[in-house]
Design a protein around this motif. Structure first.
Motif, PDB file in Angstrom:
ATOM      1  N   ALA A   1      48.970  30.519  44.349  1.00 14.37           N
ATOM      2  CA  ALA A   1      50.397  30.305  44.588  1.00 14.37           C
ATOM      3  C   ALA A   1      51.120  31.609  44.902  1.00 14.37           C
ATOM      4  CB  ALA A   1      51.030  29.643  43.362  1.00 14.37           C
ATOM      5  N   LEU A   2      50.697  32.685  44.238  1.00 10.95           N
ATOM      6  CA  LEU A   2      51.394  33.969  44.405  1.00 10.95           C
ATOM      7  C   LEU A   2      50.794  34.824  45.517  1.00 10.95           C
ATOM      8  CD1 LEU A   2      51.586  34.826  40.587  1.00 10.95           C
ATOM      9  CD2 LEU A   2      53.536  34.173  42.023  1.00 10.95           C
ATOM     10  N   GLY A   3      49.634  34.403  46.022  1.00 12.96           N
ATOM     11  CA  GLY A   3      48.965  35.208  47.045  1.00 12.96           C
ATOM     12  C   GLY A   3      48.447  36.525  46.486  1.00 12.96           C
ATOM     13  N   LYS A   4      47.939  36.476  45.239  1.00 12.03           N
ATOM     14  CA  LYS A   4      47.408  37.690  44.585  1.00 12.03           C
ATOM     15  C   LYS A   4      45.904  37.552  44.387  1.00 12.03           C
ATOM     16  CE  LYS A   4      51.655  39.124  43.590  1.00 12.03           C
ATOM     17  NZ  LYS A   4      52.240  40.358  44.104  1.00 12.03           N
ATOM     18  N   PRO A   5      45.207  38.682  44.265  1.00 13.70           N
ATOM     19  CA  PRO A   5      43.766  38.599  44.020  1.00 13.70           C
ATOM     20  C   PRO A   5      43.451  38.059  42.629  1.00 13.70           C
ATOM     21  CG  PRO A   5      44.437  40.845  44.640  1.00 13.70           C
ATOM     22  CD  PRO A   5      45.688  40.058  44.422  1.00 13.70           C
ATOM     23  N   LEU A   6      42.308  37.376  42.548  1.00 16.46           N
ATOM     24  CA  LEU A   6      41.774  36.898  41.277  1.00 16.46           C
ATOM     25  C   LEU A   6      40.658  37.844  40.832  1.00 16.46           C
ATOM     26  CD1 LEU A   6      41.311  34.474  39.166  1.00 16.46           C
ATOM     27  CD2 LEU A   6      39.477  33.779  40.734  1.00 16.46           C
ATOM     28  N   ILE A   7      40.615  38.126  39.535  1.00 10.64           N
ATOM     29  CA  ILE A   7      39.477  38.878  38.997  1.00 10.64           C
ATOM     30  C   ILE A   7      38.880  38.052  37.864  1.00 10.64           C
ATOM     31  CG2 ILE A   7      38.678  41.043  37.986  1.00 10.64           C
ATOM     32  CD1 ILE A   7      41.301  42.278  39.237  1.00 10.64           C
ATOM     33  N   ALA A   8      37.647  37.593  38.075  1.00  7.59           N
ATOM     34  CA  ALA A   8      36.943  36.772  37.086  1.00  7.59           C
ATOM     35  C   ALA A   8      36.214  37.721  36.145  1.00  7.59           C
ATOM     36  CB  ALA A   8      35.965  35.838  37.793  1.00  7.59           C
ATOM     37  N   VAL A   9      36.689  37.795  34.904  1.00  7.61           N
ATOM     38  CA  VAL A   9      36.206  38.818  33.978  1.00  7.61           C
ATOM     39  C   VAL A   9      35.149  38.250  33.031  1.00  7.61           C
ATOM     40  CG1 VAL A   9      36.934  40.273  32.015  1.00  7.61           C
ATOM     41  CG2 VAL A   9      38.353  40.153  34.087  1.00  7.61           C
ATOM     42  N   ASN A  10      34.087  39.025  32.850  1.00  3.84           N
ATOM     43  CA  ASN A  10      33.100  38.721  31.820  1.00  3.84           C
ATOM     44  C   ASN A  10      33.710  39.144  30.474  1.00  3.84           C
ATOM     45  OD1 ASN A  10      30.985  39.226  29.886  1.00  3.84           O
ATOM     46  ND2 ASN A  10      29.514  39.007  31.560  1.00  3.84           N
ATOM     47  N   HIS A  11      33.788  38.196  29.548  1.00  2.28           N
ATOM     48  CA  HIS A  11      34.413  38.462  28.249  1.00  2.28           C
ATOM     49  C   HIS A  11      33.749  39.644  27.526  1.00  2.28           C
ATOM     50  CE1 HIS A  11      36.425  37.154  24.479  1.00  2.28           C
ATOM     51  NE2 HIS A  11      35.302  37.522  23.892  1.00  2.28           N
ATOM     52  N   LEU A  12      32.436  39.760  27.675  1.00  2.00           N
ATOM     53  CA  LEU A  12      31.720  40.852  27.006  1.00  2.00           C
ATOM     54  C   LEU A  12      32.076  42.186  27.653  1.00  2.00           C
ATOM     55  CD1 LEU A  12      28.226  39.133  26.663  1.00  2.00           C
ATOM     56  CD2 LEU A  12      30.117  39.143  25.044  1.00  2.00           C
TER      57      LEU A  12
END
Ligand code: KG4
Ligand code: ZN
Length: 367
Positions: free
Chosen positions: A119-130
């Motif tokens: 919606a905001l046109g921003k990058p996503l960063i999928a983070v490993n919790h560890l």
């Protein structure tokens, strides 16, 4: 790939990152700013713990956890933005835990992050919790690579060599229960409530740690793994043998259990530091502790003694940043964002996601 909003970022500019954490029983969001020099500042860090939801069950119920994340996450994100004085449209990227963890909860956070990113046109960063746990000490203490991390939480007990962002080598893990889980199970069998760690530690203060000599599983073996399930069984058998338990019995069992785990963690850490010194000659010896069990003073004292003897620096971030929180996710996102590492919007949530990808082949169940 169906669709993507992967961005190419230049790396060195200041970045404001929203971090979202929902992989277990904390609903959390934070705004963290990373400046050009790599220094991080926490502008807000909002955590709602679900202790009340799970108290009656003596442990985290995954479906209840997911439902609570659904109910509260939007408000927590709004509060994080409000407290930081940052509008959603002003953040540079949205980071969320994408695993490992309870998948229902992970999906709530990751899907929310994807929706915001789209919606905001921003990058996503999928983070490993560890990875978020592993990098926290760089936010709080500016620790430089490489270092050894001891992660001790309700779900994990691992030694990890942290060589750089995305560059990890797992040196040891638990072959059964995690350390926090062992505390929780011992607390349950002593009727001390949940979460068990703080309760066991509190009652252990008035107990005799030498009254019972509980086993130290695996300690004689030259490997950096842990095993806590036999210890937990020994505690149960001892409790049954002297039932009914008086208050002093409970305190003595708790103190003796805690003494056993403190010794186990101490000896293993000594071995891990020796390996670090041998494999990375010339690198400063640094032991970083992460995870909720880092709050335990008996374990902290054992680690201080080990690090003192080995000439190592012990780094324990402030406890609210050792337990699950949004700031660690935002910071891991910021570190990856600075390297241009963003993720596509079809990134799949991962219930299992070892930090060290070599472990995936050797132990497909590893997380
Ligand atoms: O990192 P954390 O907040 O959540 C995850 O598991 O990811 O860790 C929670 C665990 C629980 O098992 C809790 O009993 C344990 O950390 N814990 C402690 C103490 N405080 C929390 N264990 C021992 N002593 C403590 N003071
Ligand atoms: Zn955690």
């Amino acid at each position: 790939m169906l669709w993507s909003n992967q961005f190419v970022v230049t790396g060195q500019a200041q970045a404001t990152i929203l971090g979202i954490e929902t992989s277990c029983d904390e609903t959390a969001a934070a705004i963290v700013v990373r400046d050009q020099s790599g220094r991080g500042t926490i502008s807000s860090n909002v955590v709602r713990s679900q202790l009340d939801e799970h108290a009656a069950f003596g442990g985290v119920v995954p479906e209840l956890a997911a439902r609570a994340h659904v109910s509260y996450l939007d408000h927590i994100i709004a509060q994080a933005c409000r407290e930081a004085g940052v509008a959603l449209g002003d953040v540079d990227a949205i980071a969320a835990t994408a695993g490992p963890g309870l998948i229902g909860g992970v999906l709530v956070g990751l899907t929310t992050a994807k929706a915001l990113a789209a919606a905001l046109g921003k990058p996503l960063i999928a983070v490993n919790h560890l990875e978020a746990h592993a990098l926290t000490a760089r936010l709080t203490d500016g620790v430089q690579f490489p270092y050894l991390m001891l992660l001790v939480s309700g779900g994990h007990s691992q030694f990890v060599l942290v060589r750089g962002v995305g560059d990890y080598q797992r040196w040891g893990t638990t072959i059964d229960d995690a350390l926090g889980e062992a505390f929780d199970k011992v607390a349950k069998l002593l009727s001390l409530g949940h979460p068990g760690g703080p309760a066991v530690e509190a009652i252990a203060r008035s107990g005799d740690p030498r009254r019972f000599r509980f086993p130290r599983p695996l300690l004689r073996e030259a490997r950096l793994d842990f095993s806590f399930s036999g210890l937990k069984t020994a505690v149960r058998l001892q409790a049954e043998a002297i039932a009914p338990l008086g208050d002093q019995d409970v305190a003595d069992i708790a103190a003796s259990f805690q003494a056993a785990v403190a010794e186990i963690v101490g000896v293993r850490s000594e071995q891990a530091l020796a390996r670090f010194a041998a494999e990375l000659p010339g690198a400063p010896l640094q032991l970083v502790v992460a995870g909720g069990v880092a709050a335990n003073r008996a374990i902290g004292t054992a680690l201080e003694a080990v690090c003192g003897k080995a000439g190592a620096t012990l780094i324990v971030p402030p406890i609210p940043l050792c337990t699950d929180n949004g700031a660690m996710v935002a910071w891991a996102g910021a570190e990856r964002f600075a390297l241009g590492a963003t993720d596509p919007l079809d990134f799949t949530a991962r219930p299992r996601w070892p930090l060290d990808l070599d472990d995936m082949q050797v132990h497909p169940d590893a997380a």
